[in-house]
Design a protein around this motif. Structure first.
Motif, mmCIF file in Angstrom:
data_model
loop_
_atom_site.group_PDB
_atom_site.id
_atom_site.type_symbol
_atom_site.label_atom_id
_atom_site.label_comp_id
_atom_site.label_asym_id
_atom_site.label_seq_id
_atom_site.Cartn_x
_atom_site.Cartn_y
_atom_site.Cartn_z
ATOM 1 N N ARG A 237 0.521 -7.577 5.472
ATOM 2 C CA ARG A 237 -0.279 -7.348 4.278
ATOM 3 C C ARG A 237 0.599 -6.837 3.146
ATOM 4 O O ARG A 237 0.486 -7.279 1.999
ATOM 5 C CB ARG A 237 -1.390 -6.347 4.586
ATOM 6 C CG ARG A 237 -2.251 -5.987 3.384
ATOM 7 C CD ARG A 237 -3.133 -4.786 3.677
ATOM 8 N NE ARG A 237 -3.930 -4.437 2.509
ATOM 9 C CZ ARG A 237 -3.469 -3.751 1.457
ATOM 10 N NH1 ARG A 237 -2.201 -3.354 1.434
ATOM 11 N NH2 ARG A 237 -4.267 -3.479 0.433
ATOM 12 N N GLU A 238 1.473 -5.877 3.461
ATOM 13 C CA GLU A 238 2.341 -5.290 2.429
ATOM 14 C C GLU A 238 3.290 -6.341 1.867
ATOM 15 O O GLU A 238 3.541 -6.373 0.657
ATOM 16 C CB GLU A 238 3.130 -4.119 3.023
ATOM 17 C CG GLU A 238 2.292 -2.910 3.390
ATOM 18 C CD GLU A 238 1.470 -3.112 4.663
ATOM 19 O OE1 GLU A 238 0.468 -2.378 4.845
ATOM 20 O OE2 GLU A 238 1.821 -4.017 5.478
ATOM 21 N N GLU A 241 1.365 -8.523 -0.563
ATOM 22 C CA GLU A 241 1.077 -7.854 -1.829
ATOM 23 C C GLU A 241 2.303 -7.829 -2.732
ATOM 24 O O GLU A 241 2.235 -8.167 -3.921
ATOM 25 C CB GLU A 241 0.567 -6.437 -1.559
ATOM 26 C CG GLU A 241 0.124 -5.704 -2.818
ATOM 27 C CD GLU A 241 -0.551 -4.381 -2.494
ATOM 28 O OE1 GLU A 241 -1.302 -3.888 -3.346
ATOM 29 O OE2 GLU A 241 -0.328 -3.857 -1.380
ATOM 30 N N GLY A 267 -3.001 -9.105 1.544
ATOM 31 C CA GLY A 267 -2.158 -8.490 0.526
ATOM 32 C C GLY A 267 -2.216 -9.224 -0.796
ATOM 33 O O GLY A 267 -2.171 -8.614 -1.872
ATOM 34 N N SER A 270 -5.351 -8.135 -2.517
ATOM 35 C CA SER A 270 -5.184 -6.779 -3.046
ATOM 36 C C SER A 270 -4.389 -6.787 -4.340
ATOM 37 O O SER A 270 -4.745 -6.105 -5.313
ATOM 38 C CB SER A 270 -4.489 -5.908 -1.998
ATOM 39 O OG SER A 270 -4.246 -4.607 -2.505
ATOM 40 N N ALA A 271 -3.306 -7.555 -4.381
ATOM 41 C CA ALA A 271 -2.473 -7.627 -5.581
ATOM 42 C C ALA A 271 -3.246 -8.220 -6.752
ATOM 43 O O ALA A 271 -3.125 -7.755 -7.898
ATOM 44 C CB ALA A 271 -1.219 -8.460 -5.290
#
Length: 346
Positions: A237-238, A241, A267, A270-271
């Motif tokens: 996920r990181e 993002e 991610g 989220s971004a």
């Protein structure tokens, strides 16, 4: 037959029962354990053979041909990743049906630790090893793993890999390239021409195969595959993002982002929220794998579904078979699952 070659004190093995009964090792195991999947007639026949040759099952250490204990080793990249969790559930469920337990190790996505983990499994005297994680584009990166699996199989163990690997072992092959073709084609049919890819590490064979599928779709629809923007990051996920924020800065004209797994896609979403971009009004997003949470995201994720639990189950079923002269290959199917994260560009 195994029972004819034993000395006076040697104990009959499950493989001897299977050979004399004319059934597979898995069928013999199910029949003697009283599990489903074996007809009453076959089960009775197997039990009669077992009684005739004096086979007695040891509930603490049922044996595979060669005498290895009925514990399988499962090696994954990251057990917290839903992709590997779902594969593990398939392995564990099928193993339990056959009276096996499963020992799980993970590499924390560090290639150097794979061979070390395999050595630990061999030292634990597991009867089978299943490797569930991408192979590598460079065969040299798998040399140590190949040596460990070869040695394990030469000693009587069984090895199965999930994914494309440069090793001599039975394999379950996810439909990565064809699934990626379908995901990219879906976006192109919606009218998207400014596509970008958020990908995992470029040394992974899974990443290379999925990128190949996307570029194939571009070529088939008259678009230039060489102009496709690709940003590599961790398969998390990181990573998704970070790569998306960088992609938005470098390619503001992007109308669709293809994440090469669903974890990265979370991610991406989220971004885009951080940048005030609405999905799919401003940018469409796709994932890959169809982990369970994909349908619960906001918006629900369009993705390529792979049968992850079935992949784990199939891998374990292969591990129960005797080693073949040529490694077996079991290819999976895929399904494009269209949800709310994709729409025509504005």
């Amino acid at each position: 037959m195994g029972s004819k070659s034993r000395s006076g004190k040697a104990q009959p093995r499950l493989v001897d029962v299977a050979e004399q009964a004319g059934v597979s090792l898995a069928t013999a195991s199910r029949a003697l354990a009283g599990r489903n999947g074996v007809s009453a007639e076959v089960a009775a026949h197997v039990r009669d053979i077992a009684a005739t040759i004096g086979y007695v099952a040891n509930p603490h250490a049922r044996s595979l041909a060669g005498g290895a204990a009925s514990v399988a080793g499962l090696l994954v990249f990251e057990i917290g990743d839903p992709y590997f969790s779902e594969i593990a559930s398939g392995v564990i469920g099928t193993a339990a049906e056959h009276g096996w337990s499963v020992q799980i190790s993970h590499t924390e996505r560090r290639p150097a630790s794979e061979a070390a983990q395999l050595r630990l499994m061999r030292a634990s005297r597991v009867g089978a090893i299943i490797v569930a994680g991408s192979g590598y584009v460079d065969p040299a990166m798998e040399a140590a793993i190949a040596r460990e699996l070869d040695a394990f199989q030469e000693s009587g163990g069984r090895a199965v890999v999930i994914g494309q690997h440069q090793v001599r072992a039975d394999a379950v092959l996810p439909d990565n390239c064809a699934a990626a073709v379908e995901v990219a084609a879906h976006l192109i049919r919606l009218g998207h021409r400014h596509l970008a890819v958020v990908a995992g590490p470029e040394h992974l064979r899974t990443v290379a195969d999925r990128l190949k599928g996307i570029r194939t779709a571009l070529s088939r629809h008259g678009l230039d595959p060489d102009s496709l923007p690709v940003l590599h990051a961790s398969f998390t996920r990181e990573g998704g993002e970070r790569a998306t924020l960088e992609m938005l800065d470098a390619r503001p004209e992007t109308t669709a982002i293809l994440a090469l797994n669903d974890a990265m896609a979370t991610g991406v979403l989220s971004a885009l929220r951080r940048r005030g971009q609405a999905v799919p009004r401003d940018i469409s997003v796709t994932g890959f794998d169809d982990i369970q949470v994909a349908q619960d995201l906001a918006p629900a994720l369009t993705t390529a579904r792979l049968p992850m639990s079935a992949m784990g189950s199939t891998a374990f079923e292969l591990a129960l078979l005797p080693r073949a002269q040529r490694p077996r290959r079991r290819r999976t199917d895929h399904e494009l699952v269209v949800r709310d994260s994709t729409a025509p560009p504005r």
